[in-house]
Design a protein around this motif. Sequence first.
Motif, PDB file in Angstrom:
ATOM      1  N   PRO A  73      32.993  37.655  36.483  1.00 58.28           N
ATOM      2  CA  PRO A  73      33.533  38.151  37.752  1.00 58.28           C
ATOM      3  C   PRO A  73      35.030  37.887  37.853  1.00 58.28           C
ATOM      4  CG  PRO A  73      32.296  36.125  38.108  1.00 58.28           C
ATOM      5  CD  PRO A  73      32.152  36.472  36.663  1.00 58.28           C
ATOM      6  N   GLY A  74      35.745  38.880  38.324  1.00 60.33           N
ATOM      7  CA  GLY A  74      37.180  38.757  38.541  1.00 60.33           C
ATOM      8  C   GLY A  74      37.555  39.365  39.870  1.00 60.33           C
ATOM      9  N   ASP A  75      38.828  39.315  40.216  1.00 56.99           N
ATOM     10  CA  ASP A  75      39.278  39.869  41.493  1.00 56.99           C
ATOM     11  C   ASP A  75      39.049  41.372  41.589  1.00 56.99           C
ATOM     12  OD1 ASP A  75      40.036  37.417  42.425  1.00 56.99           O
ATOM     13  OD2 ASP A  75      42.159  37.643  41.908  1.00 56.99           O
ATOM     14  N   THR A  76      39.065  42.059  40.464  1.00 53.38           N
ATOM     15  CA  THR A  76      38.914  43.517  40.471  1.00 53.38           C
ATOM     16  C   THR A  76      37.515  43.969  40.081  1.00 53.38           C
ATOM     17  OG1 THR A  76      39.720  43.631  38.200  1.00 53.38           O
ATOM     18  CG2 THR A  76      41.361  43.879  39.966  1.00 53.38           C
ATOM     19  N   GLY A  77      36.553  43.038  40.030  1.00 53.18           N
ATOM     20  CA  GLY A  77      35.183  43.384  39.663  1.00 53.18           C
ATOM     21  C   GLY A  77      34.762  42.672  38.398  1.00 53.18           C
ATOM     22  N   LEU A  78      33.645  43.111  37.829  1.00 55.90           N
ATOM     23  CA  LEU A  78      33.116  42.480  36.625  1.00 55.90           C
ATOM     24  C   LEU A  78      33.842  42.965  35.377  1.00 55.90           C
ATOM     25  CD1 LEU A  78      29.279  42.647  37.327  1.00 55.90           C
ATOM     26  CD2 LEU A  78      30.750  40.656  37.440  1.00 55.90           C
ATOM     27  N   VAL A  79      34.123  42.024  34.483  1.00 54.43           N
ATOM     28  CA  VAL A  79      34.732  42.347  33.199  1.00 54.43           C
ATOM     29  C   VAL A  79      33.684  42.073  32.124  1.00 54.43           C
ATOM     30  CG1 VAL A  79      36.557  41.740  31.578  1.00 54.43           C
ATOM     31  CG2 VAL A  79      37.027  41.727  34.028  1.00 54.43           C
ATOM     32  N   GLU A  80      33.438  43.051  31.268  1.00 53.67           N
ATOM     33  CA  GLU A  80      32.448  42.901  30.203  1.00 53.67           C
ATOM     34  C   GLU A  80      33.117  42.358  28.948  1.00 53.67           C
ATOM     35  OE1 GLU A  80      29.985  46.282  29.427  1.00 53.67           O
ATOM     36  OE2 GLU A  80      29.701  46.710  31.557  1.00 53.67           O
ATOM     37  N   LEU A  81      32.566  41.251  28.438  1.00 51.13           N
ATOM     38  CA  LEU A  81      33.072  40.623  27.219  1.00 51.13           C
ATOM     39  C   LEU A  81      31.933  40.476  26.221  1.00 51.13           C
ATOM     40  CD1 LEU A  81      35.114  37.694  28.831  1.00 51.13           C
ATOM     41  CD2 LEU A  81      36.017  39.885  28.051  1.00 51.13           C
ATOM     42  N   GLN A  82      32.234  40.670  24.941  1.00 54.32           N
ATOM     43  CA  GLN A  82      31.234  40.486  23.894  1.00 54.32           C
ATOM     44  C   GLN A  82      31.727  39.425  22.917  1.00 54.32           C
ATOM     45  OE1 GLN A  82      30.510  44.437  22.220  1.00 54.32           O
ATOM     46  NE2 GLN A  82      28.419  44.243  22.987  1.00 54.32           N
ATOM     47  N   PRO A  83      30.858  38.453  22.595  1.00 51.03           N
ATOM     48  CA  PRO A  83      31.246  37.449  21.601  1.00 51.03           C
ATOM     49  C   PRO A  83      31.629  38.102  20.280  1.00 51.03           C
ATOM     50  CG  PRO A  83      29.270  36.757  22.753  1.00 51.03           C
ATOM     51  CD  PRO A  83      29.540  38.179  23.163  1.00 51.03           C
ATOM     52  N   ASN A  84      32.699  37.588  19.705  1.00 46.93           N
ATOM     53  CA  ASN A  84      33.247  38.024  18.418  1.00 46.93           C
ATOM     54  C   ASN A  84      33.842  39.430  18.464  1.00 46.93           C
ATOM     55  OD1 ASN A  84      33.872  37.042  15.871  1.00 46.93           O
ATOM     56  ND2 ASN A  84      32.204  38.170  14.908  1.00 46.93           N
ATOM     57  N   VAL A  85      33.971  40.017  19.669  1.00 45.37           N
ATOM     58  CA  VAL A  85      34.535  41.354  19.811  1.00 45.37           C
ATOM     59  C   VAL A  85      35.705  41.346  20.802  1.00 45.37           C
ATOM     60  CG1 VAL A  85      34.083  43.727  20.575  1.00 45.37           C
ATOM     61  CG2 VAL A  85      32.347  42.499  19.243  1.00 45.37           C
ATOM     62  N   SER A  86      35.491  40.759  21.976  1.00 45.24           N
ATOM     63  CA  SER A  86      36.481  40.829  23.060  1.00 45.24           C
ATOM     64  C   SER A  86      37.600  39.808  22.878  1.00 45.24           C
ATOM     65  CB  SER A  86      35.803  40.589  24.407  1.00 45.24           C
ATOM     66  OG  SER A  86      34.803  41.555  24.630  1.00 45.24           O
ATOM     67  N   PRO A  87      38.865  40.258  22.925  1.00 41.86           N
ATOM     68  CA  PRO A  87      39.991  39.334  22.793  1.00 41.86           C
ATOM     69  C   PRO A  87      40.262  38.589  24.112  1.00 41.86           C
ATOM     70  CG  PRO A  87      40.813  41.554  23.044  1.00 41.86           C
ATOM     71  CD  PRO A  87      39.315  41.651  22.975  1.00 41.86           C
ATOM     72  N   PHE A  88      40.977  37.492  23.990  1.00 41.78           N
ATOM     73  CA  PHE A  88      41.354  36.686  25.154  1.00 41.78           C
ATOM     74  C   PHE A  88      42.106  37.529  26.183  1.00 41.78           C
ATOM     75  CE2 PHE A  88      44.659  34.119  27.220  1.00 41.78           C
ATOM     76  CZ  PHE A  88      43.855  33.249  27.942  1.00 41.78           C
ATOM     77  N   THR A  89      42.849  38.512  25.734  1.00 41.94           N
ATOM     78  CA  THR A  89      43.646  39.344  26.636  1.00 41.94           C
ATOM     79  C   THR A  89      42.789  40.199  27.564  1.00 41.94           C
ATOM     80  OG1 THR A  89      43.828  40.993  24.870  1.00 41.94           O
ATOM     81  CG2 THR A  89      45.663  39.433  25.112  1.00 41.94           C
ATOM     82  N   ASP A  90      41.486  40.310  27.305  1.00 38.77           N
ATOM     83  CA  ASP A  90      40.583  41.059  28.191  1.00 38.77           C
ATOM     84  C   ASP A  90      40.183  40.271  29.433  1.00 38.77           C
ATOM     85  OD1 ASP A  90      40.677  43.167  26.460  1.00 38.77           O
ATOM     86  OD2 ASP A  90      38.576  43.066  25.829  1.00 38.77           O
ATOM     87  N   LEU A  91      40.439  38.966  29.434  1.00 38.62           N
ATOM     88  CA  LEU A  91      40.072  38.147  30.597  1.00 38.62           C
ATOM     89  C   LEU A  91      40.919  38.512  31.805  1.00 38.62           C
ATOM     90  CD1 LEU A  91      39.682  34.449  29.359  1.00 38.62           C
ATOM     91  CD2 LEU A  91      37.931  35.941  30.277  1.00 38.62           C
ATOM     92  N   PRO A  92      40.330  38.465  33.004  1.00 40.05           N
ATOM     93  CA  PRO A  92      41.134  38.653  34.218  1.00 40.05           C
ATOM     94  C   PRO A  92      42.219  37.572  34.297  1.00 40.05           C
ATOM     95  CG  PRO A  92      38.786  38.764  34.717  1.00 40.05           C
ATOM     96  CD  PRO A  92      38.904  38.311  33.293  1.00 40.05           C
ATOM     97  N   ALA A  93      43.366  37.906  34.833  1.00 40.39           N
ATOM     98  CA  ALA A  93      44.512  36.991  34.868  1.00 40.39           C
ATOM     99  C   ALA A  93      44.191  35.675  35.550  1.00 40.39           C
ATOM    100  CB  ALA A  93      45.696  37.674  35.544  1.00 40.39           C
ATOM    101  N   GLU A  94      43.441  35.718  36.669  1.00 40.13           N
ATOM    102  CA  GLU A  94      43.155  34.483  37.400  1.00 40.13           C
ATOM    103  C   GLU A  94      42.276  33.533  36.586  1.00 40.13           C
ATOM    104  OE1 GLU A  94      39.950  37.408  38.698  1.00 40.13           O
ATOM    105  OE2 GLU A  94      42.089  37.519  38.351  1.00 40.13           O
ATOM    106  N   ILE A  95      41.449  34.050  35.705  1.00 45.18           N
ATOM    107  CA  ILE A  95      40.619  33.200  34.848  1.00 45.18           C
ATOM    108  C   ILE A  95      41.439  32.704  33.660  1.00 45.18           C
ATOM    109  CG2 ILE A  95      38.602  33.166  33.328  1.00 45.18           C
ATOM    110  CD1 ILE A  95      37.296  35.114  35.326  1.00 45.18           C
ATOM    111  N   ALA A  96      42.238  33.578  33.074  1.00 40.28           N
ATOM    112  CA  ALA A  96      43.059  33.197  31.928  1.00 40.28           C
ATOM    113  C   ALA A  96      44.027  32.074  32.280  1.00 40.28           C
ATOM    114  CB  ALA A  96      43.821  34.406  31.407  1.00 40.28           C
ATOM    115  N   GLN A  97      44.554  32.076  33.498  1.00 40.71           N
ATOM    116  CA  GLN A  97      45.505  31.039  33.914  1.00 40.71           C
ATOM    117  C   GLN A  97      44.830  29.684  34.105  1.00 40.71           C
ATOM    118  OE1 GLN A  97      47.196  32.773  37.408  1.00 40.71           O
ATOM    119  NE2 GLN A  97      48.517  34.158  36.262  1.00 40.71           N
ATOM    120  N   ALA A  98      43.541  29.690  34.343  1.00 42.69           N
ATOM    121  CA  ALA A  98      42.827  28.441  34.590  1.00 42.69           C
ATOM    122  C   ALA A  98      42.194  27.857  33.328  1.00 42.69           C
ATOM    123  CB  ALA A  98      41.742  28.668  35.637  1.00 42.69           C
TER     124      ALA A  98
END
Length: 178
Positions: A105-130
């Motif tokens: 969950p992020g501020d703009t809705g759900l972000v779909e991530l897949q292990p071994n596929v999704s890069p760190f840059t796909d994370l919502p900014a508020e989660i990446a900063q924490a």
Amino acid sequence: MKRALVLLALLLASSCTQPLPEPAPPPAPAEAVTVTASSIEGLSGQIPFTLPSIERAFPGFTIVADEEDGVPIFSVREPGSDADLFRLRPDWSRGFIGSVTVLVPGDTGLVELQPNVSPFTDLPAEIAQACNPEPAPTDGPFSCTVALSTGELILAFPSARYAPRLESARYVPGPTPR
């Protein structure tokens, strides 16, 4: 005499009633589970794409069978939540789990991530900063913790020369209010 018969009938009727049903036990709490590209909490190899198999892989979670673009999927939810936490899709044969998506969950809705596929840059900014520690891809592995309604989701990223990809997602139950 009539009164005695009425009392006897009432006595017999009251002894024939069933006791009140016992309240249903509360649902079992969700257990900690880790999802990687090749396994779900130690279940490696091909996991059958069936409801009983998914329920065994995610004990205590709510499993919802659904369909997406004509393909069957299973959504895994925290107990008592309507939001999907994991989404499982079948492989090409539709007999085994083909992919597991983590829904963050992020501020703009759900972000779909897949292990071994999704890069760190796909994370919502508020989660990446924490994330802990402050991520620098060459400094070593790091993790990001996301508070959920009844637990938390820990996203692990390895060190990498370029943008690290999600290595694993671990759900840990606990009283983490949102």
